[in-house]
Design a protein around this motif. Structure first.
Motif, PDB file in Angstrom:
ATOM      1  N   HIS A 141     -40.006 -27.567   1.916  1.00 27.65           N
ATOM      2  CA  HIS A 141     -41.121 -27.526   0.977  1.00 27.65           C
ATOM      3  C   HIS A 141     -42.439 -27.724   1.713  1.00 27.65           C
ATOM      4  CE1 HIS A 141     -42.956 -27.659  -2.950  1.00 27.65           C
ATOM      5  NE2 HIS A 141     -43.595 -28.777  -2.643  1.00 27.65           N
ATOM      6  N   PRO A 144     -46.102 -28.156   0.606  1.00 31.93           N
ATOM      7  CA  PRO A 144     -46.786 -28.385  -0.666  1.00 31.93           C
ATOM      8  C   PRO A 144     -48.235 -27.924  -0.727  1.00 31.93           C
ATOM      9  CG  PRO A 144     -46.734 -30.419   0.579  1.00 31.93           C
ATOM     10  CD  PRO A 144     -45.952 -29.399   1.381  1.00 31.93           C
ATOM     11  N   CYS A 194     -45.541 -26.849 -10.091  1.00 35.16           N
ATOM     12  CA  CYS A 194     -44.865 -27.291  -8.872  1.00 35.16           C
ATOM     13  C   CYS A 194     -45.628 -28.442  -8.217  1.00 35.16           C
ATOM     14  CB  CYS A 194     -44.752 -26.136  -7.874  1.00 35.16           C
ATOM     15  SG  CYS A 194     -43.751 -24.760  -8.454  1.00 35.16           S
ATOM     16  N   ARG A 195     -44.951 -29.169  -7.321  1.00 40.25           N
ATOM     17  CA  ARG A 195     -45.578 -30.270  -6.600  1.00 40.25           C
ATOM     18  C   ARG A 195     -46.394 -29.698  -5.449  1.00 40.25           C
ATOM     19  NH1 ARG A 195     -48.365 -33.006  -4.590  1.00 40.25           N
ATOM     20  NH2 ARG A 195     -48.103 -34.999  -3.512  1.00 40.25           N
ATOM     21  N   ALA A 220     -41.864 -33.206   1.338  1.00 40.23           N
ATOM     22  CA  ALA A 220     -42.198 -34.015   0.171  1.00 40.23           C
ATOM     23  C   ALA A 220     -41.676 -33.373  -1.106  1.00 40.23           C
ATOM     24  CB  ALA A 220     -43.718 -34.185   0.087  1.00 40.23           C
ATOM     25  N   SER A 221     -41.034 -34.164  -1.935  1.00 38.51           N
ATOM     26  CA  SER A 221     -40.493 -33.806  -3.253  1.00 38.51           C
ATOM     27  C   SER A 221     -39.256 -32.916  -3.206  1.00 38.51           C
ATOM     28  CB  SER A 221     -41.560 -33.156  -4.147  1.00 38.51           C
ATOM     29  OG  SER A 221     -41.765 -31.793  -3.837  1.00 38.51           O
ATOM     30  N   GLN A 227     -33.564 -36.708  -4.180  1.00 41.00           N
ATOM     31  CA  GLN A 227     -34.912 -36.148  -4.109  1.00 41.00           C
ATOM     32  C   GLN A 227     -35.815 -37.012  -3.251  1.00 41.00           C
ATOM     33  OE1 GLN A 227     -36.914 -35.435  -7.868  1.00 41.00           O
ATOM     34  NE2 GLN A 227     -38.341 -34.005  -6.891  1.00 41.00           N
ATOM     35  N   ASN A 228     -36.582 -36.341  -2.392  1.00 40.83           N
ATOM     36  CA  ASN A 228     -37.541 -37.032  -1.536  1.00 40.83           C
ATOM     37  C   ASN A 228     -38.737 -37.540  -2.345  1.00 40.83           C
ATOM     38  OD1 ASN A 228     -35.982 -36.420   0.670  1.00 40.83           O
ATOM     39  ND2 ASN A 228     -37.274 -34.761   1.418  1.00 40.83           N
ATOM     40  N   ALA A 258     -42.178 -37.824  -3.896  1.00 45.23           N
ATOM     41  CA  ALA A 258     -42.978 -36.683  -4.338  1.00 45.23           C
ATOM     42  C   ALA A 258     -44.337 -36.637  -3.647  1.00 45.23           C
ATOM     43  CB  ALA A 258     -43.158 -36.727  -5.849  1.00 45.23           C
ATOM     44  N   ARG A 259     -44.993 -37.771  -3.499  1.00 48.13           N
ATOM     45  CA  ARG A 259     -46.311 -37.806  -2.868  1.00 48.13           C
ATOM     46  C   ARG A 259     -46.165 -37.660  -1.350  1.00 48.13           C
ATOM     47  NH1 ARG A 259     -48.893 -42.148  -2.660  1.00 48.13           N
ATOM     48  NH2 ARG A 259     -50.998 -41.279  -2.621  1.00 48.13           N
ATOM     49  N   THR A 260     -46.967 -36.784  -0.773  1.00 47.75           N
ATOM     50  CA  THR A 260     -46.877 -36.541   0.663  1.00 47.75           C
ATOM     51  C   THR A 260     -47.084 -37.822   1.460  1.00 47.75           C
ATOM     52  OG1 THR A 260     -47.635 -34.262   0.369  1.00 47.75           O
ATOM     53  CG2 THR A 260     -47.855 -35.207   2.559  1.00 47.75           C
ATOM     54  N   TRP A 291     -43.836 -39.864   1.289  1.00 44.51           N
ATOM     55  CA  TRP A 291     -42.813 -39.199   2.116  1.00 44.51           C
ATOM     56  C   TRP A 291     -43.087 -39.434   3.596  1.00 44.51           C
ATOM     57  CZ3 TRP A 291     -44.031 -34.794   5.205  1.00 44.51           C
ATOM     58  CH2 TRP A 291     -42.922 -34.175   5.811  1.00 44.51           C
TER      59      TRP A 291
END
Length: 456
Positions: A65, A67, A78-79, A334-335, A346-347, A349-351, A354
């Motif tokens: 991903h 982002p 999407c994130r 991330a995410s 799930q990783n 979500a916020r970069t 992560w």
């Protein structure tokens, strides 16, 4: 029960409740249970344990991903996050490299990476040097097998000849281009200007570089969209002759994606128009030689996805319909969500979250779900229903349990189903657009409204 005299809508009227009324929402079932059911019961140690259980020689898939976007389209849920410089992109790849090492250190050396998908966000926002670095990082620790499918989400406004050269050299076999709609008024309403000429030039460039697989993504139910503008977009799309098309219903979920508040609900087409759009597009694409795949994809008859639909080997994962048979999909970034035979992880979500977790030397898993035997059974049945529009209990390891599920569906949807010998069930063609709602019948986690997108 004969259906010759009544439309599906009139027959649905006899069954109307909160699950069939206009505005009903349903999961897309890219996982079972849906991600809305994930909890913090799954963390870094769980993810590490699941990777250690992967057996030598296992076929696995990778999803990476990215982002970042230069523009944040208003329709997107999407994130993603915006950037105008390369600095965060370089830092992101630094962390990705560390995450790849964490994964590779726990997997057998001879796992077979048969599918790689770069999604986002906008993977093609990466400049050529970073695109090349990303593929080099992956192949150094998690090398792809010969003939592996390598697909990349391509923004036609964020691609040039140098990036095409890198992608082709790296072995890209399939490109997915976001189109949504070519009508200028619709593009303005969703914050995504993109000309036909830009899109056509990218498709020609991809084909000139030997990329044979071309996917286009479209949306119906967009603000300012009409049956006439959608038809014009479909004319243009068919002239571009992609191998596959995805036609999604726009999911207006401003409570989950704050940027969607930029879209005026008054500009959205109503339920009846959305349904008419879906059916109009289906007819138009069939007439142009595409075969319907499940409830939201179309493909040329010679395409691998059309062949998988014919042979009953079509699958679903977080990218939607797929020909990927792997039961282990590892999400990086991330995410990103991973799927293993044991469950989903799930990783963060916020970069920033992560990044902090990965750089501390541990996985960034923040939530997920441990599959029960009941989850596996119901998930497998729902997958076949969404892929084949039919269920054959004899094809499952626990046919009696599956017969109980098909009986439950037949009781709930008597007008929409044919219930055959041995508990077999078929969804009548005129009701297939309701397949997500039908699947909810046997979803123990189901909620008819709220977090999910519109079912129609």
């Amino acid at each position: 029960m004969s259906m010759r005299d009544d439309s599906p809508e009139r027959q649905i009227g006899a069954m109307t409740d909160q699950n069939t009324a206009p505005g009903a929402r349903a999961p897309r079932y890219t996982s079972y249970p849906p991600a809305t059911q994930f909890s913090d019961a799954v963390g870094p140690a769980t993810m590490a344990g699941w990777l250690r259980e992967v057996k030598p020689g296992t076929r696995i898939s990778l999803y990476v991903h990215i982002p970042f976007c230069r523009r944040l389209c208003w329709f997107c849920a999407c994130r993603t996050q915006g950037t105008r410089t390369e600095a965060p992109l370089e830092a992101y790849l630094d962390t990705l490299e560390a995450e790849i090492a964490l994964v590779a250190d726990l997997l057998p050396a001879d796992v077979k990476v048969t599918h790689l998908h770069l999604g986002g966000g906008t993977p093609t926002l990466l400049p050529p040097k970073l695109l090349g670095r990303l593929f080099a990082m992956l192949d150094a620790r998690l090398p792809r097998t010969a003939g592996a499918e390598t697909s990349v989400e391509v923004d036609p406004t964020e691609i040039d000849a140098a990036k095409l050269d890198v992608l082709a050299t790296a072995g890209m076999t399939r490109a997915s281009l976001g189109v949504q709609d070519f009508e200028p008024a619709v593009q303005t309403a969703i914050g995504r200007p993109q000309s036909v000429e830009q899109t056509e030039a990218v498709i020609k460039g991809l084909r000139a570089h030997g990329v044979e697989g071309i996917n286009l993504d479209l949306l119906y139910g967009l603000p300012k969209q009409t049956l006439e503008t959608l038809d014009a977009t479909l004319d243009t799309v068919c002239a571009l002759a992609p191998d596959r098309l995805a036609l999604y219903g726009y999911a207006h979920v401003p409570w989950a994606s704050r940027r969607q508040v930029m879209i005026r609900e008054a500009d959205l087409p109503g339920h009846d128009t959305r349904l008419a759009m879906s059916r109009q597009a289906d007819r138009r694409l069939r007439l142009s030689g595409y075969r319907p795949i499940g409830f939201d994809h179309f493909a040329r008859p010679e395409d691998a996805m059309a062949q998988a639909a014919q042979t009953g080997t079509l699958r679903r994962n977080f990218q939607g319909y797929t020909v990927d048979p792997s039961d282990t999909l590892i999400g990086l970034g991330a995410s990103a969500i991973s799927r293993t035979p044991r469950g989903y992880a799930q990783n963060a979500a916020r970069t920033a979250d992560w990044t902090a977790r990965i750089r501390s030397g541990r996985f960034s898993t923040t939530r997920g779900h441990v599959l029960t035997e009941d989850d596996r059974l119901r998930g497998a049945v729902i997958e076949r229903l969404l892929c084949d529009f039919s269920i054959e209990p004899a094809q499952f390891d626990h046919p009696d349990a599956v017969r109980a599920l098909t009986a439950e569906i037949a009781m709930r949807w008597p007008q929409a189903t044919l219930h055959g010998a041995g508990g077999a069930l078929d969804l009548r063609p005129e009701f297939r657009y309701l397949v997500r709602l039908v699947a909810m019948t046997i979803d123990r986690y189901a909620k008819s409204r709220g977090a999910h997108s519109l079912a129609i």
